[in-house]
Design an enzyme around this catalytic site. Structure first.
Site, PDB file in Angstrom:
ATOM      1  N   ARG A 169     -14.031  -0.659   6.824  1.00 31.70           N
ATOM      2  CA  ARG A 169     -12.844   0.042   7.313  1.00 31.70           C
ATOM      3  C   ARG A 169     -12.517  -0.483   8.717  1.00 31.70           C
ATOM      4  O   ARG A 169     -13.394  -0.994   9.418  1.00 31.70           O
ATOM      5  CB  ARG A 169     -13.103   1.544   7.378  1.00 31.70           C
ATOM      6  CG  ARG A 169     -13.476   2.183   6.033  1.00 31.70           C
ATOM      7  CD  ARG A 169     -13.796   3.657   6.238  1.00 31.70           C
ATOM      8  NE  ARG A 169     -14.104   4.324   4.977  1.00 31.70           N
ATOM      9  CZ  ARG A 169     -15.335   4.517   4.495  1.00 31.70           C
ATOM     10  NH1 ARG A 169     -16.385   4.062   5.184  1.00 31.70           N
ATOM     11  NH2 ARG A 169     -15.534   5.134   3.352  1.00 31.70           N
ATOM     12  N   LYS A 196     -18.188   6.680   7.939  1.00 29.97           N
ATOM     13  CA  LYS A 196     -17.623   8.023   8.027  1.00 29.97           C
ATOM     14  C   LYS A 196     -18.735   9.063   8.067  1.00 29.97           C
ATOM     15  O   LYS A 196     -19.783   8.889   7.464  1.00 29.97           O
ATOM     16  CB  LYS A 196     -16.734   8.297   6.804  1.00 29.97           C
ATOM     17  CG  LYS A 196     -15.322   7.755   6.926  1.00 29.97           C
ATOM     18  CD  LYS A 196     -14.485   8.235   5.750  1.00 29.97           C
ATOM     19  CE  LYS A 196     -13.016   7.848   5.908  1.00 29.97           C
ATOM     20  NZ  LYS A 196     -12.218   8.326   4.761  1.00 29.97           N
ATOM     21  N   HIS A 268      -6.307  -2.184   5.261  1.00 31.23           N
ATOM     22  CA  HIS A 268      -7.052  -1.577   4.155  1.00 31.23           C
ATOM     23  C   HIS A 268      -6.986  -2.422   2.890  1.00 31.23           C
ATOM     24  O   HIS A 268      -7.859  -2.336   2.028  1.00 31.23           O
ATOM     25  CB  HIS A 268      -6.534  -0.167   3.867  1.00 31.23           C
ATOM     26  CG  HIS A 268      -7.500   0.662   3.074  1.00 31.23           C
ATOM     27  ND1 HIS A 268      -8.648   1.185   3.617  1.00 31.23           N
ATOM     28  CD2 HIS A 268      -7.488   1.035   1.767  1.00 31.23           C
ATOM     29  CE1 HIS A 268      -9.306   1.851   2.692  1.00 31.23           C
ATOM     30  NE2 HIS A 268      -8.630   1.775   1.552  1.00 31.23           N
ATOM     31  N   ARG A 271     -10.087  -4.442   2.464  1.00 27.61           N
ATOM     32  CA  ARG A 271     -11.193  -3.662   1.884  1.00 27.61           C
ATOM     33  C   ARG A 271     -11.031  -3.578   0.367  1.00 27.61           C
ATOM     34  O   ARG A 271     -11.982  -3.769  -0.383  1.00 27.61           O
ATOM     35  CB  ARG A 271     -11.192  -2.267   2.506  1.00 27.61           C
ATOM     36  CG  ARG A 271     -12.297  -1.331   2.017  1.00 27.61           C
ATOM     37  CD  ARG A 271     -12.305  -0.105   2.922  1.00 27.61           C
ATOM     38  NE  ARG A 271     -13.013   1.032   2.369  1.00 27.61           N
ATOM     39  CZ  ARG A 271     -14.326   1.231   2.463  1.00 27.61           C
ATOM     40  NH1 ARG A 271     -15.088   0.343   3.071  1.00 27.61           N
ATOM     41  NH2 ARG A 271     -14.889   2.312   1.956  1.00 27.61           N
ATOM     42  N   HIS A 294     -18.949   4.897   0.048  1.00 30.23           N
ATOM     43  CA  HIS A 294     -18.250   5.994  -0.630  1.00 30.23           C
ATOM     44  C   HIS A 294     -19.226   7.114  -0.974  1.00 30.23           C
ATOM     45  O   HIS A 294     -20.317   6.850  -1.482  1.00 30.23           O
ATOM     46  CB  HIS A 294     -17.604   5.503  -1.935  1.00 30.23           C
ATOM     47  CG  HIS A 294     -16.356   4.715  -1.714  1.00 30.23           C
ATOM     48  ND1 HIS A 294     -15.859   3.835  -2.653  1.00 30.23           N
ATOM     49  CD2 HIS A 294     -15.485   4.660  -0.678  1.00 30.23           C
ATOM     50  CE1 HIS A 294     -14.750   3.282  -2.197  1.00 30.23           C
ATOM     51  NE2 HIS A 294     -14.505   3.769  -0.998  1.00 30.23           N
ATOM     52  N   TYR A 303     -11.059   0.750  -7.479  1.00 33.29           N
ATOM     53  CA  TYR A 303     -10.986  -0.699  -7.288  1.00 33.29           C
ATOM     54  C   TYR A 303     -11.459  -1.486  -8.507  1.00 33.29           C
ATOM     55  O   TYR A 303     -11.466  -2.717  -8.474  1.00 33.29           O
ATOM     56  CB  TYR A 303     -11.844  -1.102  -6.075  1.00 33.29           C
ATOM     57  CG  TYR A 303     -11.438  -0.405  -4.799  1.00 33.29           C
ATOM     58  CD1 TYR A 303     -10.202  -0.645  -4.206  1.00 33.29           C
ATOM     59  CD2 TYR A 303     -12.296   0.508  -4.179  1.00 33.29           C
ATOM     60  CE1 TYR A 303      -9.832  -0.009  -3.042  1.00 33.29           C
ATOM     61  CE2 TYR A 303     -11.925   1.146  -3.004  1.00 33.29           C
ATOM     62  CZ  TYR A 303     -10.693   0.894  -2.447  1.00 33.29           C
ATOM     63  OH  TYR A 303     -10.324   1.528  -1.291  1.00 33.29           O
TER      64      TYR A 303
END
Length: 320
Positions: A169, A196, A268, A271, A294, A303
Site C-alpha cells: 500500500r 494496517k 493502488h 498493488r 489481508h 484479485y
C-alpha cells in the site's frame, strides 16, 4: 523518629498531570475516547468523515447526544446517502464507522445496544475490475518509464519496482525505513512492512527491486541512516530533508508516469497488478493473502481472475 511516608502522598507530589488535568481526562466522553483510539491515519480520516456526515444529518452537536440515537435515525441517514447517490461501498463503510462507535459505547455501558445492527446495507458490488490491474507489457513499460541516472530517476524506478514486486500500500511504502530494507530471514533479504492495524509482516525482497533500491541509496547517500526514511521527497533533483515521501506524493508519481504512457492509474493499481500477476502464475491464494496483509481471504479473491480466463473454462475440458 521519622514517620513512614504516605505512598499516595508521594505519588501525588510526583504527578505529571495537574489535578485539573486529571479531572478533565476522567470526564472525557467515551465517544471522544473511541475516536482517540483510532491510530491509523487513513482509518481515522475516513471514520471522521463518516461521523461528521451523520452528525450533520441528525443535527448532533454534543458527544453525549449519540446516546439517544435510534435505529430509525440510522435508517433515515442511510436512505439520505442513497438519495445523494453515494455508492454501495461508501454507504457500507459509513455504516461500519458508525457501528464501530456504538460497539465502543456498548462496551463502556454508555448505551444499551448498537442501533446500527439490523440496518440493511447495500449488497456487495462485484469489486472485480474496480481497481484496474495492468497487463504484463504495461507493467514493464512503467518500470522503464523513469529514464536517465539522476537521483529522481533512480528513486522513482526503485519506488515503482517496490510497489510492483511487493504489492505494498502507499502508506506502507512511505513508512519504510532504511533498516526495514536490510532485514535477513534465513539468509534471504526481506522488507519489514508496517501494515494496517499496526500489524508487521516480512516480505521477501525481489532481486530486481533490491538492486534498484541499492542504486538509489548509493546516489542519495543516506544508506547508513538506519532509522531514517527509505524514500524521501525531492526538489530540483535534490533531497529536501530526512522526512519520508507522502502517500499523496506516491499517488502523483504513479499517475504522472502512467499518464505519459497513455494509461492513467493510481498507486493502488500497482498493488492490484502484483496480486493478480502472482495469482495468474499459480501463487497459493493463502500465501498471497498473507503477502498482501489481508485480514480476510475474501478480499484477496477480488484479485483472482483465473476463474474468468477462457482457457480454464470446462468447455475445453470436454473430450469425446
Amino acid at each position: 523518629m521519622n514517620e513512614p511516608k504516605n505512598p499516595i502522598q508521594t505519588i501525588t507530589q510526583n504527578r505529571l498531570l495537574t489535578a485539573e488535568a486529571f479531572l478533565r481526562l476522567s470526564d472525557v466522553p467515551p465517544e471522544v475516547e473511541w475516536f482517540a483510539n483510532l491510530t491509523n491515519k487513513a482509518t481515522r480520516r475516513a471514520y471522521e468523515n463518516a461521523i461528521k456526515d451523520f452528525m450533520q444529518f441528525t443535527g448532533i452537536q454534543q458527544a453525549d447526544e449519540f446516546r439517544v440515537v435510534t435505529r430509525a435515525h440510522v435508517i433515515a441517514w442511510r436512505d439520505d446517502l442513497v438519495r445523494r447517490e453515494r455508492n454501495g461501498s461508501t454507504i457500507r463503510h459509513r455504516l461500519s464507522a458508525l457501528a464501530s462507535l456504538f460497539d465502543y459505547l456498548c462496551e463502556k455501558n454508555a448505551v444499551t445496544h448498537n442501533p446500527v445492527k439490523g440496518v440493511k446495507r447495500p449488497k456487495n458490488d462485484s469489486l472485480e475490475g474496480r481497481t484496474p490491474a495492468l497487463g504484463d507489457h504495461q507493467a514493464r513499460k512503467l518500470l522503464d518509464a523513469p529514464s536517465g541516472a539522476t537521483l529522481r530517476t533512480l528513486r522513482d524506478k526503485a519506488i515503482l519496482a517496490t510497489l510492483l514486486y511487493h504489492a505494498l500500500r502507499r502508506e506502507e511504502l512511505c513508512k519504510l525505513t532504511v533498516k526495514d530494507f536490510t532485514h535477513q530471514r534465513r539468509g534471504v533479504p526481506h522488507l519489514k512492512v508496517s501494515g494496517k492495524g499496526g500489524k508487521t509482516r516480512y516480505v521477501p525482497l525481489h532481486p530486481a527491486a533490491g538492486g534498484l533500491i541499492h542504486d538509489y541509496l548509493e546516489l542519495a547517500g543516506h544508506g547508513s541512516e538506519e532509522a531514517g526514511a527509505l524514500f524521501r521527497p525531492l526538489s530540483n533533483n535534490t533531497k529536501t530533508g530526512s522526512k519520508a515521501i507522502t502517500p499523496d506524493g506516491i499517488y502523483k508519481l504513479v499517475r504522472a508516469y502512467s499518464t505519459e504512457l497513455g494509461f492513467t492509474i493510481g498507486a493502488h493499481s500497482l498493488r492490484a497488478t502484483a496480486a493478480t500477476n502472482a495469482l495468474d502464475h499459480q501463487a497459493d491464494i493463502a500465501k498471497v493473502q498473507e503477502w498482501l496483509g489481508h485480514a480476510n481471504i475474501a478480499t484477496t479473491r477480488i484479485y483472482d481472475h483465473r476463474k474468468t480466463r477462457p482457457e480454464d473454462s470446462p468447455t475445453f475440458k470436454v473430450n469425446y
